[in-house]
Design an enzyme around this catalytic site. Sequence first.
Site, PDB file in Angstrom:
ATOM      1  N   GLU A  60       0.823  -1.209   0.000  1.00  0.00           N
ATOM      2  CA  GLU A  60       0.000   0.000   0.000  1.00  0.00           C
ATOM      3  C   GLU A  60       0.859   1.261   0.000  1.00  0.00           C
ATOM      4  OE1 GLU A  60      -4.012  -1.719   2.149  1.00  0.00           O
ATOM      5  OE2 GLU A  60      -2.489  -0.788   3.424  1.00  0.00           O
ATOM      6  N   ASP A  99      -8.247  -9.082   4.529  1.00  0.00           N
ATOM      7  CA  ASP A  99      -8.015  -7.950   5.425  1.00  0.00           C
ATOM      8  C   ASP A  99      -9.057  -7.905   6.535  1.00  0.00           C
ATOM      9  OD1 ASP A  99      -6.795  -5.672   6.389  1.00  0.00           O
ATOM     10  OD2 ASP A  99      -7.763  -4.324   4.974  1.00  0.00           O
ATOM     11  N   GLU A 121     -12.631  -2.959  12.402  1.00  0.00           N
ATOM     12  CA  GLU A 121     -12.575  -2.187  11.163  1.00  0.00           C
ATOM     13  C   GLU A 121     -13.668  -2.587  10.190  1.00  0.00           C
ATOM     14  OE1 GLU A 121      -9.534  -1.521   7.356  1.00  0.00           O
ATOM     15  OE2 GLU A 121      -8.809  -2.480   9.201  1.00  0.00           O
TER      16      GLU A 121
END
Length: 973
Positions: free
Chosen positions: A333, A405, A433
């Site tokens: 990323e 993820d 998240e």
Amino acid sequence: MSSGIRRRSLLSAAALGSTAASLGLSVPASAQPVPGSEPAAATLPTEDGYDLWLRYRRVEEPGQLGRYRAALGTLVWQGGGPLQQSAVEELVRGLTGLLGTRVAPRTSAPSHPALVVGTAKSSVLIRELVPAADLAELGDEGYVVRRVTRRGEHFTVVAAHADRGVLYGAFHLLRLVQTRRPLEHVDLTERPATPLRMANHWDNDDGSIERGYAGRSFFDWKKLPQLDTRYTDYARVLASLGINGAVINNVNTPADYLAEPFLTKLAALAGVLRRYGVALYVTANFAAPIDLGGLDTADPFDPGVRGWWAKKAEEIYGKIEDFGGFLVKANSEGRPGPLDYGRTHADGANLLAGALRPYGGIVMWRAFVHDSDEKWDRQAYLDFTPLDGKFAANAVVQIKNGPIDFQVREPAHPLFGSLPRTNSMIELQVTQEYTGHATHLCYLVPQWKEVLDFDTLKAGEGSTVARVVTGRVHSYTHFGFAGVMNFGDVRNWTGSHLAAANTHGYGRLAWNPDLAAQDLAAEWTRMTFGNDPHVVKTVSTLLLDSWHTYEDYTSPLGTGYLTHPPDASVAGHFDPSPTTTTQFHKSDRAGIGYDRTAATGDGYTELYAPATRDAYESLENCPEELLLFLHHVPYTHRLDSGTTVIQHIYDTHFSGAARVADMRTEWEALRRRVDHRRFTDVHRRFGEQITEAAKWRDTLVAYWFDLSRIRDERRAWLQAIVAPADTVLLGGERNELPVQVLNATGSGLRTVTTLDVPEGWRSEEAAAYVASREGQTVKMPVVPPPTPALATVHARPRSGAVPVLDASLRSLAKAVVVPPAARCVHALDAGPDSAPVLKDYTRLSPSSGWQEGAGFGWVGNTPDATDTGLFDVVRRDYVRDSAPTVLRLKLPAGRSTAHLLTGDPNTLNRSLIVRVDGIEKARSEQLDGREFTWLRIPLDGGSSGCEVDLELSAKEDETWHLSACVVVADGPS
């Protein structure tokens, strides 16, 4: 041979049921708590949640209280180091509260029952009471808690080989009393399953927290090295769970933490943590030799780079002698890393490991490598398996629980068991998240148990993930757990009181992954809310059912990744957004799911052991909870129950959302059993979750009905879809907003659609006939005021008493209102020259330099530009810069107002600061992804007109954005 998975298994029994320990560790005491009376809610003191599970309220049942007082009312401690001192302080605090009488340490043994704590080295009494052989195998962190009889007197003993074990044993004893366990026959031997039990914080130096939902960071870098009592309480909380390491900064970190003034601040923080057996670690930026050292490279083979890291390690250990080491996110990323120089992840890890080795430090190298969505599921496996055996002995690869993820549902990561010669540890995400932030109750321990109990079969049957990461399958020297924490500076630490159950469960599993979810849920409930049987049963059930409930109304059959935006903002990954995440769930008109098979898909299934691969590859044998993670199937594909996939989607989304309302009702039954403040806080959270669950239900049901056009067998409804949902409206003019009305009933309907619009707007309703399973697009007239604005417009269809999916986000238009160019002095659409421009507006791009006679342009520095391709023509693109930049505007005579639009359709957006003549005129707040705001700057062209310079800037090291600049004449000066 077992495949390690079960056909159509929705939740392994081991994830919820009791298990026997197989590590030589004890499971929770088999004896049940002694029932006792609990205080009525009216007598309960108001609590704010700050104490978490370290609540030491007095034991209420008189007989039980008397027994505890007799056994523990006298505390004998014959000295020891700082860790033992912390243990004794906690015992004094805890027992004084639990027993309702002052407990103070003494050095001599009394002639009556007493609590004795210490090590054989520090205490003669411990040497008399506990055989040396019983302590020899405990290591530095193990302990015993037992009842010992000496000369006719009973002693409760907390003994260990080393001071840290005494600390952990003290917390265990307090836990036994908190959960009302009898001590008459207690005989426990404990040692941790893993040497690394880490709390990872994604906190930033500006106080923000990536994926933080409990306020801002409690690490106050402006005040440090000045210490706050919260740091001590934080260390106590970690020690109570046996967590022995803390990474205090974000994986996406600048290099600043490795230099002054941070090192002095870190040293002060490390001093607090040290007293509770917690080592301090930091995330290291791989480019630090460039950013801090002034080198022109960070190549791990460069001698200058190696020398820089060696000197940096020497500097750090000179200030923090027990510094734990580094965590590194590299070449993922956009982060810098060794691949930038043609090297490998092992080369990068070994560079830092070499610098740390002389001091006993380690490097934890994350295996999360996300370069592209297309290879996300396989990238870590492809990058790391060829490097097995090439990592240094003091390096450990940190592997997320799943290949994507932290999704609601995904298989265990194929890297587990695939690195027999490389130290490995598991990374779990305690902060929610993708599982509802602090709004949705989602107890993740059952999910983690499923992963830990998964048999990789890589080293034969029984090579479960738990056994891999506890070093029982391969000869690892470093292994363990890392948990991405959910702590912030809010009073109750985790935002939601119930979210703390995840923190507790993570720490306890890191100590012993064989513990059962149901035991941990009950233990946390007793320690947090007391031992009222009705409370324990109700809260435990709420926790244990919550993951599947959340999964039901969000992500069916392993679909995963249905949230947007994928960014670092607080709001990211919360709301449903199936239309922007199709690359993950692959929904189309024919079917749904991601084909990851070797036969017809991307080949992901090949990464598992043969038996698992074959089961995952087979549509008939694939576990149904992972069906859509591994296969693309028609909506009419039938599950084992006989239900089609699309009907399963309908049923689970409606039943899951309904279950949330039941959860609130069950919590309401505790009104007189839980203190008023926490009861009210949790009740309010359930109300919010009901609203959000309905939003998920309606949005996803509407989305998949729109694609499949297959009716629900049990329900019927109308739905509206505003397309595009993010749109530009011209203020003061008639706009036509396209709204598609879909009929999910069995017959044609005459419909009327209206718009909910802000005050001062005008709109008209639209009528249309819509056939069954069809859609009809109507043009909805709407006239907003001419002033620049941002607004949400809600389309509401109706047809008699037919139900409407009213909570669907797809029925909302998030509109930006701009005045027509003809009404403006300047109508500037900012962005790159290649991006589309709003009709009749003028492009403001980096090439728009000021020229004499021009109406606008940059003076001096020119910004960069970005086109995200998201949202509407105005918000999709912008100009940006980290340096101050001047935009010169030519104004006519009289007063006017400049309106500046700032935001980002994808990621969070920092403040835009606007100055005129050096005076600040406007400043935006930090905005989450997809959020925008207009700034208003009054201007005056005087009697004959003039030129004015708008200086656009941001805070230091931040970047400002500008999407549009509109100047409207107001009248004469």
